[in-house]
Design an enzyme around this catalytic site. Structure first.
Site, PDB file in Angstrom:
ATOM      1  N   ASP A   1     -12.646  14.817  -2.443  1.00 64.74           N
ATOM      2  CA  ASP A   1     -11.193  14.753  -2.642  1.00 64.74           C
ATOM      3  C   ASP A   1     -10.493  15.668  -1.640  1.00 64.74           C
ATOM      4  OD1 ASP A   1      -8.835  13.934  -3.737  1.00 64.74           O
ATOM      5  OD2 ASP A   1      -9.105  14.923  -5.668  1.00 64.74           O
TER       6      ASP A   1
ATOM      7  N   HIS B   1      -7.524   3.018  -5.280  1.00 64.37           N
ATOM      8  CA  HIS B   1      -6.678   4.206  -5.508  1.00 64.37           C
ATOM      9  C   HIS B   1      -6.012   4.712  -4.229  1.00 64.37           C
ATOM     10  CE1 HIS B   1      -5.251   7.936  -7.149  1.00 64.37           C
ATOM     11  NE2 HIS B   1      -6.058   8.665  -6.397  1.00 64.37           N
TER      12      HIS B   1
HETATM   13  C1  HEM Z   1      -6.622  10.356  -2.810  1.00 61.61           C
HETATM   14  C2  HEM Z   1      -9.143  11.062  -6.895  1.00 61.61           C
HETATM   15  C3  HEM Z   1      -4.974  11.510  -9.359  1.00 61.61           C
HETATM   16  C4  HEM Z   1      -2.489  10.505  -5.355  1.00 61.61           C
HETATM   17  C5  HEM Z   1      -7.659  10.526  -3.706  1.00 61.61           C
HETATM   18  C6  HEM Z   1      -9.074  10.490  -3.372  1.00 61.61           C
HETATM   19  C7  HEM Z   1      -9.762  10.694  -4.510  1.00 61.61           C
HETATM   20  C8  HEM Z   1      -8.810  10.860  -5.573  1.00 61.61           C
HETATM   21  C9  HEM Z   1     -11.283  10.740  -4.669  1.00 61.61           C
HETATM   22  C10 HEM Z   1      -9.667  10.246  -1.977  1.00 61.61           C
HETATM   23  C11 HEM Z   1      -9.771  11.496  -1.182  1.00 61.61           C
HETATM   24  C12 HEM Z   1      -8.575  11.769  -0.324  1.00 61.61           C
HETATM   25  O1  HEM Z   1      -8.097  10.867   0.378  1.00 61.61           O
HETATM   26  O2  HEM Z   1      -8.117  12.906  -0.341  1.00 61.61           O
HETATM   27  C13 HEM Z   1      -8.218  11.247  -7.916  1.00 61.61           C
HETATM   28  C14 HEM Z   1      -8.567  11.488  -9.294  1.00 61.61           C
HETATM   29  C15 HEM Z   1      -7.394  11.632  -9.977  1.00 61.61           C
HETATM   30  C16 HEM Z   1      -6.306  11.453  -9.044  1.00 61.61           C
HETATM   31  C17 HEM Z   1      -9.982  11.550  -9.839  1.00 61.61           C
HETATM   32  C18 HEM Z   1      -7.158  11.914 -11.430  1.00 61.61           C
HETATM   33  C19 HEM Z   1      -8.010  12.552 -12.209  1.00 61.61           C
HETATM   34  C20 HEM Z   1      -3.940  11.225  -8.505  1.00 61.61           C
HETATM   35  C21 HEM Z   1      -2.552  11.163  -8.871  1.00 61.61           C
HETATM   36  C22 HEM Z   1      -1.862  10.855  -7.737  1.00 61.61           C
HETATM   37  C23 HEM Z   1      -2.816  10.748  -6.660  1.00 61.61           C
HETATM   38  C24 HEM Z   1      -2.003  11.423 -10.280  1.00 61.61           C
HETATM   39  C25 HEM Z   1      -0.372  10.651  -7.574  1.00 61.61           C
HETATM   40  C26 HEM Z   1       0.393  10.073  -8.475  1.00 61.61           C
HETATM   41  C27 HEM Z   1      -3.402  10.441  -4.327  1.00 61.61           C
HETATM   42  C28 HEM Z   1      -3.016  10.297  -2.931  1.00 61.61           C
HETATM   43  C29 HEM Z   1      -4.203  10.248  -2.208  1.00 61.61           C
HETATM   44  C30 HEM Z   1      -5.288  10.368  -3.160  1.00 61.61           C
HETATM   45  C31 HEM Z   1      -1.601  10.248  -2.374  1.00 61.61           C
HETATM   46  C32 HEM Z   1      -4.355  10.091  -0.694  1.00 61.61           C
HETATM   47  C33 HEM Z   1      -4.396   8.637  -0.303  1.00 61.61           C
HETATM   48  C34 HEM Z   1      -4.462   8.472   1.189  1.00 61.61           C
HETATM   49  O3  HEM Z   1      -3.643   9.093   1.868  1.00 61.61           O
HETATM   50  O4  HEM Z   1      -5.315   7.717   1.678  1.00 61.61           O
HETATM   51  N1  HEM Z   1      -7.533  10.745  -5.056  1.00 61.61           N
HETATM   52  N2  HEM Z   1      -6.857  11.213  -7.803  1.00 61.61           N
HETATM   53  N3  HEM Z   1      -4.065  10.966  -7.161  1.00 61.61           N
HETATM   54  N4  HEM Z   1      -4.768  10.491  -4.414  1.00 61.61           N
HETATM   55 FE1  HEM Z   1      -5.796  10.777  -6.111  1.00 61.61          FE
END
Ligand code: HEM
Length: 488
Positions: free
Chosen positions: A200, A341
């Site tokens: 992450d 996601h």
């Molecule tokens: C990216 C997990 C909650 C927004 C990611 C990544 C993972 C992840 C594994 C990919 C790694 C990365 O690109 O940094 C999770 C988990 C969550 C969660 C397990 C809850 C337990 C959220 C929430 C939001 C969010 C609540 C916003 C409402 C984002 C964004 C990215 C991201 C903006 C980057 C996407 C990109 O630029 O490609 N998340 N996330 N995440 N997540 Fe989450």
């Protein structure tokens, strides 16, 4: 706010926003201000020298990097340097309590997260007065005035720093800060990976004139996308990019969306196993990668659609260099499902590409969360049932909660029609998407495109793998505003 601004002074910005407080452990001390507000404000003044600013956070990171390099060169085991950091942020309830009557210009912040929880799609039901009450823990159902972020190399250091912070506010019987709850985050043994197992914190926007060497694929945003009052602090919902009307105390501060998110890890793993079909090439690992948009290593499926590439996953020159713009990416899900996601929360060329051409700069957030809770036990792994609470203390900084954090959850992750495609509705973000149209505010979820060889098939998803149990919206002021406006 004046239109001629001095260039950004990193020493005036709290360190967690642009750099991130280095951490193996982080405590979030949620508090209420005592009715003797003047006493609290005097004590806040004494806390200011303990606040880690951006320059200090950069120095700490440089020290850690040098220490790590030396350990590697000497063939020693690397130990995280002993250090700790402190930041503070206030909710609208906190501003009101402090007598700060300025309108910060962000509806979601002003209303508070509990009021916003229905919008976000959290489960809940109407209370006695008819108002929606989310299924949160009690600590977050009352008024929280602020949060102190305390980070460090280990629990001992962080606990000691927390005791110092508390001793500044509370001397003997003189209590000026009441602790509501402290959430304790700790990085997992598999460092940098959240509890579902995926790396992450990879994709973060670079901030103009601050992050001057962005990695390949890393987009640069104007400073005002993250810091209030700076260039680009504009209403993205207005075609004309109308600048927000911010009070003077907003300058160089940032909004902080905090969410206490539980993750049902054994249930997630069981689902992947049960829904995969290795005989037809859909392994549990591939299915997981297609739900997230990245393999567990961090390698993006848009670049590595069929097999993981662990070296690329940890290589900042490769792991963020994609835009969902390979030939056919726009209309097929050969590489990445539209609902994955990462694609839902930062659609890149799905919106910005020539087909649609909508800028997404003002939707970007900087994420600084940390996992909490223990590793999955053998008993949980065998039964497929969560017995111990674990998840993510999600923390995101942005120049507007309404335009970015709230928008991402409500209008992208929870909207089955997003990203807009001609022949198909992508479905819910399988990780965080919430369907509030059901009994007690939770309804069935599904997505398409999970299986690359049967892309029109609908995959039914459990109602939730990520369960919100609380949170609040905060404002993290600049150090000078903290000293001159918030403290006495
Ligand atoms: C990216 C997990 C909650 C927004 C990611 C990544 C993972 C992840 C594994 C990919 C790694 C990365 O690109 O940094 C999770 C988990 C969550 C969660 C397990 C809850 C337990 C959220 C929430 C939001 C969010 C609540 C916003 C409402 C984002 C964004 C990215 C991201 C903006 C980057 C996407 C990109 O630029 O490609 N998340 N996330 N995440 N997540 Fe989450």
């Amino acid at each position: 706010m004046t239109s001629t601004l001095l260039p950004l002074d990193p020493a005036n910005v709290q360190g967690d926003i642009l750099v991130g407080l280095p951490k193996k452990v982080q405590h979030y001390l949620f508090f209420q201000i005592d009715d003797d507000v003047a006493a609290f404000r005097k004590r806040l003044h004494l806390l200011i020298p303990f606040i880690t600013n951006t320059t200090q956070a950069q120095d700490d990171r440089a020290k850690i990097a040098a220490h790590k390099k030396a350990a590697v060169e000497q063939g020693k085991n690397y130990e995280f340097l002993q250090l700790s950091g402190v930041n503070i942020a206030f909710s609208q309830f906190g501003l009101t309590k402090l007598g700060i009557t300025d309108d910060m210009g962000d509806t979601a912040f002003t209303d508070g997260q509990q009021k916003d929880s229905k919008n976000l799609g959290d489960a809940g039901a109407p209370g006695a007065d008819g108002e929606f009450v989310p299924n949160w823990i009690d600590a977050f159902k009352g008024q929280i005035h602020g949060v102190v972020l305390i980070s460090g190399n280990c629990d001992l250091t962080v606990t000691a720093t927390q005791a110092t912070v508390l001793s500044i506010f509370n001397v003997g019987a003189r209590i000026t800060l009441h602790e509501v709850i402290t959430l304790k985050g700790v990085v997992r043994p598999e460092r940098g990976h959240e509890h579902f197992g995926f790396r992450d914190g990879i994709s973060q926007p670079a901030v103009k004139d601050f992050d001057t060497k962005p990695n390949p694929g890393q987009e640069t945003v104007r400073q005002g996308v993250i810091l209030c009052g700076r260039e680009g602090d504009v209403d993205a919902n207005e075609e004309s990019e109308k600048p927000f009307n911010r009070p003077a105390c907003a300058l160089d501060g940032s909004f902080l969306a905090l969410r206490y998110l539980f993750q049902l890890v054994p249930e997630f793993n069981n689902f992947l196993k049960a829904s995969s079909d290795p005989t037809k090439g859909l392994t549990a690992d591939l299915l997981g990668a297609r739900l997230v948009g990245r393999w567990k290593s961090g390698a993006p499926v848009d670049v590595f659609p069929l097999a993981d590439n662990p070296a690329a996953g940890e290589d900042v020159l490769q792991n963020n260099n994609f835009r969902y713009d390979f030939p056919n990416d726009f209309e097929t899900q050969d590489r990445c499902p539209f609902a994955a996601h990462t694609r839902k929360t930062n659609p890149r060329n799905d919106l910005e590409g020539p087909k649609i051409g909508v800028p997404t700069e003002n939707r970007r957030i900087i994420r600084r969360g940390i996992p909490f809770g223990p590793e999955v036990t053998p008993e949980e792994a065998t039964s497929g049932k969560t017995l111990h609470g674990r998840g993510l203390i999600f923390a995101a900084y942005c120049g507007s909660i309404t335009n970015s954090f709230q928008f991402i959850q409500k209008s992208w992750a929870n909207k089955v029609e997003f990203p807009p495609k001609e022949h198909v509705n992508p479905g819910f973000d399988p990780i965080i998407g919430q369907n509030k149209d059901g009994p007690n505010g939770v309804g069935p979820r599904s997505m398409v495109g999970a299986n690359p060889s049967d892309q029109s098939a609908t995959l039914s998803l459990p109602v939730e793998w990520v369960v919100p149990k609380g949170g609040e919206y905060f404002f993290s002021p600049s150090i000078s505003v903290l000293r001159d406006t918030f403290a006495l």
